[in-house]
Design an enzyme around this catalytic site. Structure first.
Site, PDB file in Angstrom:
ATOM      1  N   GLY A  36       0.985   3.829   2.118  1.00 48.98           N
ATOM      2  CA  GLY A  36       1.223   4.495   3.396  1.00 48.98           C
ATOM      3  C   GLY A  36       0.138   5.511   3.709  1.00 48.98           C
ATOM      4  O   GLY A  36       0.004   5.961   4.839  1.00 48.98           O
ATOM      5  N   HIS A  95      -4.901 -22.128  10.082  1.00 52.42           N
ATOM      6  CA  HIS A  95      -6.265 -22.534   9.718  1.00 52.42           C
ATOM      7  C   HIS A  95      -7.048 -21.381   9.083  1.00 52.42           C
ATOM      8  O   HIS A  95      -7.675 -21.556   8.037  1.00 52.42           O
ATOM      9  CB  HIS A  95      -7.052 -23.079  10.914  1.00 52.42           C
ATOM     10  CG  HIS A  95      -8.502 -23.176  10.575  1.00 52.42           C
ATOM     11  ND1 HIS A  95      -9.007 -24.203   9.803  1.00 52.42           N
ATOM     12  CD2 HIS A  95      -9.532 -22.310  10.781  1.00 52.42           C
ATOM     13  CE1 HIS A  95     -10.295 -23.976   9.572  1.00 52.42           C
ATOM     14  NE2 HIS A  95     -10.637 -22.840  10.155  1.00 52.42           N
ATOM     15  N   ASP A 148       0.862  -1.185   0.000  1.00 49.40           N
ATOM     16  CA  ASP A 148       0.000   0.000   0.000  1.00 49.40           C
ATOM     17  C   ASP A 148       0.899   1.236   0.000  1.00 49.40           C
ATOM     18  O   ASP A 148       2.114   1.119   0.080  1.00 49.40           O
ATOM     19  CB  ASP A 148      -0.967  -0.035   1.188  1.00 49.40           C
ATOM     20  CG  ASP A 148      -0.245   0.068   2.529  1.00 49.40           C
ATOM     21  OD1 ASP A 148       0.998   0.167   2.540  1.00 49.40           O
ATOM     22  OD2 ASP A 148      -0.924   0.032   3.558  1.00 49.40           O
ATOM     23  N   CYS A 194      -6.754 -28.396   5.916  1.00 44.07           N
ATOM     24  CA  CYS A 194      -5.481 -27.797   6.347  1.00 44.07           C
ATOM     25  C   CYS A 194      -4.770 -28.702   7.343  1.00 44.07           C
ATOM     26  O   CYS A 194      -5.371 -29.565   7.978  1.00 44.07           O
ATOM     27  CB  CYS A 194      -5.683 -26.392   6.903  1.00 44.07           C
ATOM     28  SG  CYS A 194      -6.016 -26.282   8.670  1.00 44.07           S
ATOM     29  N   ASP A 232      -2.716   8.379  -1.729  1.00 46.75           N
ATOM     30  CA  ASP A 232      -4.011   9.053  -1.767  1.00 46.75           C
ATOM     31  C   ASP A 232      -4.365   9.605  -0.400  1.00 46.75           C
ATOM     32  O   ASP A 232      -3.723   9.286   0.594  1.00 46.75           O
ATOM     33  CB  ASP A 232      -5.109   8.074  -2.220  1.00 46.75           C
ATOM     34  CG  ASP A 232      -5.263   6.894  -1.258  1.00 46.75           C
ATOM     35  OD1 ASP A 232      -4.270   6.548  -0.576  1.00 46.75           O
ATOM     36  OD2 ASP A 232      -6.362   6.315  -1.181  1.00 46.75           O
ATOM     37  N   GLY A 244     -11.038   4.310   0.570  1.00 45.51           N
ATOM     38  CA  GLY A 244     -11.900   5.172   1.373  1.00 45.51           C
ATOM     39  C   GLY A 244     -13.142   4.489   1.910  1.00 45.51           C
ATOM     40  O   GLY A 244     -14.096   5.171   2.297  1.00 45.51           O
ATOM     41  N   CYS A 300      -6.337 -28.855  10.952  1.00 49.07           N
ATOM     42  CA  CYS A 300      -7.561 -29.639  11.104  1.00 49.07           C
ATOM     43  C   CYS A 300      -7.303 -31.129  10.874  1.00 49.07           C
ATOM     44  O   CYS A 300      -8.041 -31.976  11.375  1.00 49.07           O
ATOM     45  CB  CYS A 300      -8.631 -29.119  10.147  1.00 49.07           C
ATOM     46  SG  CYS A 300      -9.168 -27.451  10.585  1.00 49.07           S
ATOM     47  N   ASP A 354      -7.960  -7.571   0.342  1.00 51.16           N
ATOM     48  CA  ASP A 354      -7.016  -7.882   1.418  1.00 51.16           C
ATOM     49  C   ASP A 354      -7.662  -7.502   2.735  1.00 51.16           C
ATOM     50  O   ASP A 354      -8.523  -6.634   2.771  1.00 51.16           O
ATOM     51  CB  ASP A 354      -5.727  -7.054   1.279  1.00 51.16           C
ATOM     52  CG  ASP A 354      -5.931  -5.620   1.741  1.00 51.16           C
ATOM     53  OD1 ASP A 354      -6.500  -4.825   0.959  1.00 51.16           O
ATOM     54  OD2 ASP A 354      -5.590  -5.305   2.893  1.00 51.16           O
ATOM     55  N   CYS A 398     -12.243 -29.037   6.665  1.00 53.13           N
ATOM     56  CA  CYS A 398     -11.059 -28.288   6.250  1.00 53.13           C
ATOM     57  C   CYS A 398      -9.872 -29.235   6.051  1.00 53.13           C
ATOM     58  O   CYS A 398      -9.545 -30.023   6.932  1.00 53.13           O
ATOM     59  CB  CYS A 398     -10.721 -27.235   7.299  1.00 53.13           C
ATOM     60  SG  CYS A 398      -9.222 -26.300   6.916  1.00 53.13           S
TER      61      CYS A 398
END
Ligand SMILES: [Zn+2]
Length: 415
Positions: free
Chosen positions: A106, A385, A104, A356, A158, A266, A359, A316, A354
């Site tokens: 900042g 997880h 990003d 993963c 921005d 924003g 799990c 994100d 799941c």
């Protein structure tokens, strides 16, 4: 320069294109090519604020599977400093992460320091949240920082308009962001060759950059890529507060400046969720269909599915990682607060659906014990997880779009 392990390669031949493969209603499935790999979209980007996704080593992160992660310029600017990261090969080399990264600008973090900042035409003076020292960020210095950090995708500097703001204040803020966007692009175009990437992969060579007999460029491992094309992608950011007419104008004028991708900024600044949705939907109508669209800072599992269904390509959020560290886990059966005593004897996996590694291996009782005992491993396993759940959710979204189905989040039950 001494190199740890293997150098982080990038592909200098990649074409900077975004390709929409399939659409289902407004939802799009596509691919975004970056120098550090192709990203399947819609994509959720885990947040690694300080060049680390908290608690997760990079090899484990590769296994969990994100094709791109996000890092924060403001935090890295203050510590360890851009110059340190740049000298060590940019973020890819510094954190030994071979896949794509987005930084990003900042701007949002500086905006969050409401009592510690002063906004002027030239840029923003702010005080560090670490030690109170005074710093300055402008469109030019944010670009310089992001070129030095060397993420694949970087963001225009921005002003995030506060909420609520009246029409006059929202317009003034939007106009400032537009002037800053033009300055960002100008600086970027003039300095984009300074990105500190090391050439790698098949193109890597121990030679200095020089033309061989066959006319191909040979690259030195610690040289800057010498072509005229930088290959970082600079995205513009649409502002305009909650005012739909200003959102339209911001979109049109940002597109006029011209960027390879556009973010909707924003939002998630304290407004009700229905209003966020309305502003996103209205803004999307004015964005080009052939460029990636990035909604910054969202959201819950339900929200990321909903926004993907509306036509957002990139998102994100700190939620999966931050919630994990507080024992809040997202599962196919709803949210679980693992600290609760009801799980003390529960031998079931956290989420039976799941795949993963958490799990597959541990019981809720064990995870609850780790959390209650404040063990470091609790944060690691919970984060593994939650990130797996978010990435699986987006995988399912992409499959739905490919199959011609509208992406839906099936599980809304609370536990
Ligand atoms: Zn899991």
């Amino acid at each position: 320069m001494k190199s740890f392990g293997h150098p982080i390669p990038y592909n200098p031949q990649v074409s900077r294109t975004f390709n929409v493969q399939t659409t289902t209603g407004p939802a799009r499935r596509g691919q975004l090519a970056t120098p550090h790999g192709t990203i399947e979209t819609p994509v959720f980007m885990p947040v690694g604020t300080l060049a680390t996704v908290k608690g997760i080593p990079q090899d484990l992160l590769e296994e969990i599977g994100p094709e791109i992660i996000l890092s924060n310029t403001y935090h890295l600017f203050l510590r360890p400093g851009v110059e340190t990261v740049r000298k060590l090969g940019g973020l890819h080399g510094f954190m030994a992460w071979p896949r794509a990264i987005l930084t990003d600008s900042g701007g949002f973090q500086v905006f969050s320091l409401s009592d510690l900042r002063k906004v002027k035409e030239e840029g923003v003076t702010f005080r560090s949240h670490l030690d109170g020292s005074s710093h300055f960020l402008s469109p030019e210095s944010s670009m310089a920082a992001q070129i030095g950090l060397g993420a694949d995708i970087i963001m225009a500097f921005d002003e995030c308009t506060e909420h609520p703001a009246d029409a006059r204040r929202t317009r003034e803020s939007m106009e400032l962001t537009l002037r800053w966007a033009a300055r960002c692009k100008k600086y970027f175009e003039e300095h984009k060759r300074e990105v500190p990437w090391k050439a790698g992969g098949a193109a890597a060579s121990s030679q200095s950059p020089e033309k061989s007999a066959t006319g191909d460029w040979q690259l030195k491992a610690d040289s800057r890529w010498p072509t005229a094309d930088s290959r970082q992608l600079l995205f513009g950011i649409i502002q305009g507060g909650m005012n739909l007419a200003l959102r339209k104008e911001s979109a049109e004028r940002t597109i006029e400046i011209g960027f390879p991708g556009y973010a909707i900024g924003g939002l998630s600044v304290g407004e009700p969720r229905d209003l966020t949705r309305e502003v996103v939907e209205a803004t999307l109508q004015h964005l080009p269909v052939d460029k990636p669209r990035y909604l910054m800072g969202v959201g819950t599992p339900e929200e990321i599915v909903e926004y993907a269904a509306m036509g957002i390509d990139m998102m994100d959020c700190v939620l999966p990682t931050r919630a994990a560290r507080h024992g809040l886990l997202f599962t196919s059966e709803g949210r679980i607060s693992i600290k609760q005593a009801r799980y003390a004897q529960d031998e079931a996996p956290l989420d039976p659906k799941c795949p993963c590694r958490v799990c597959q291996r541990y019981s809720r009782a064990y995870l609850r014990h780790l959390y209650a005992a404040n063990e470091v491993l609790a944060q690691v396993l919970n984060t593994v997880h939650n990130l797996s759940f978010y990435l699986d959710t987006m995988r399912t979204v992409r499959q739905s779009i490919s199959l011609g189905d509208t992406p839906r989040f099936p599980h809304t039950a609370e536990r």
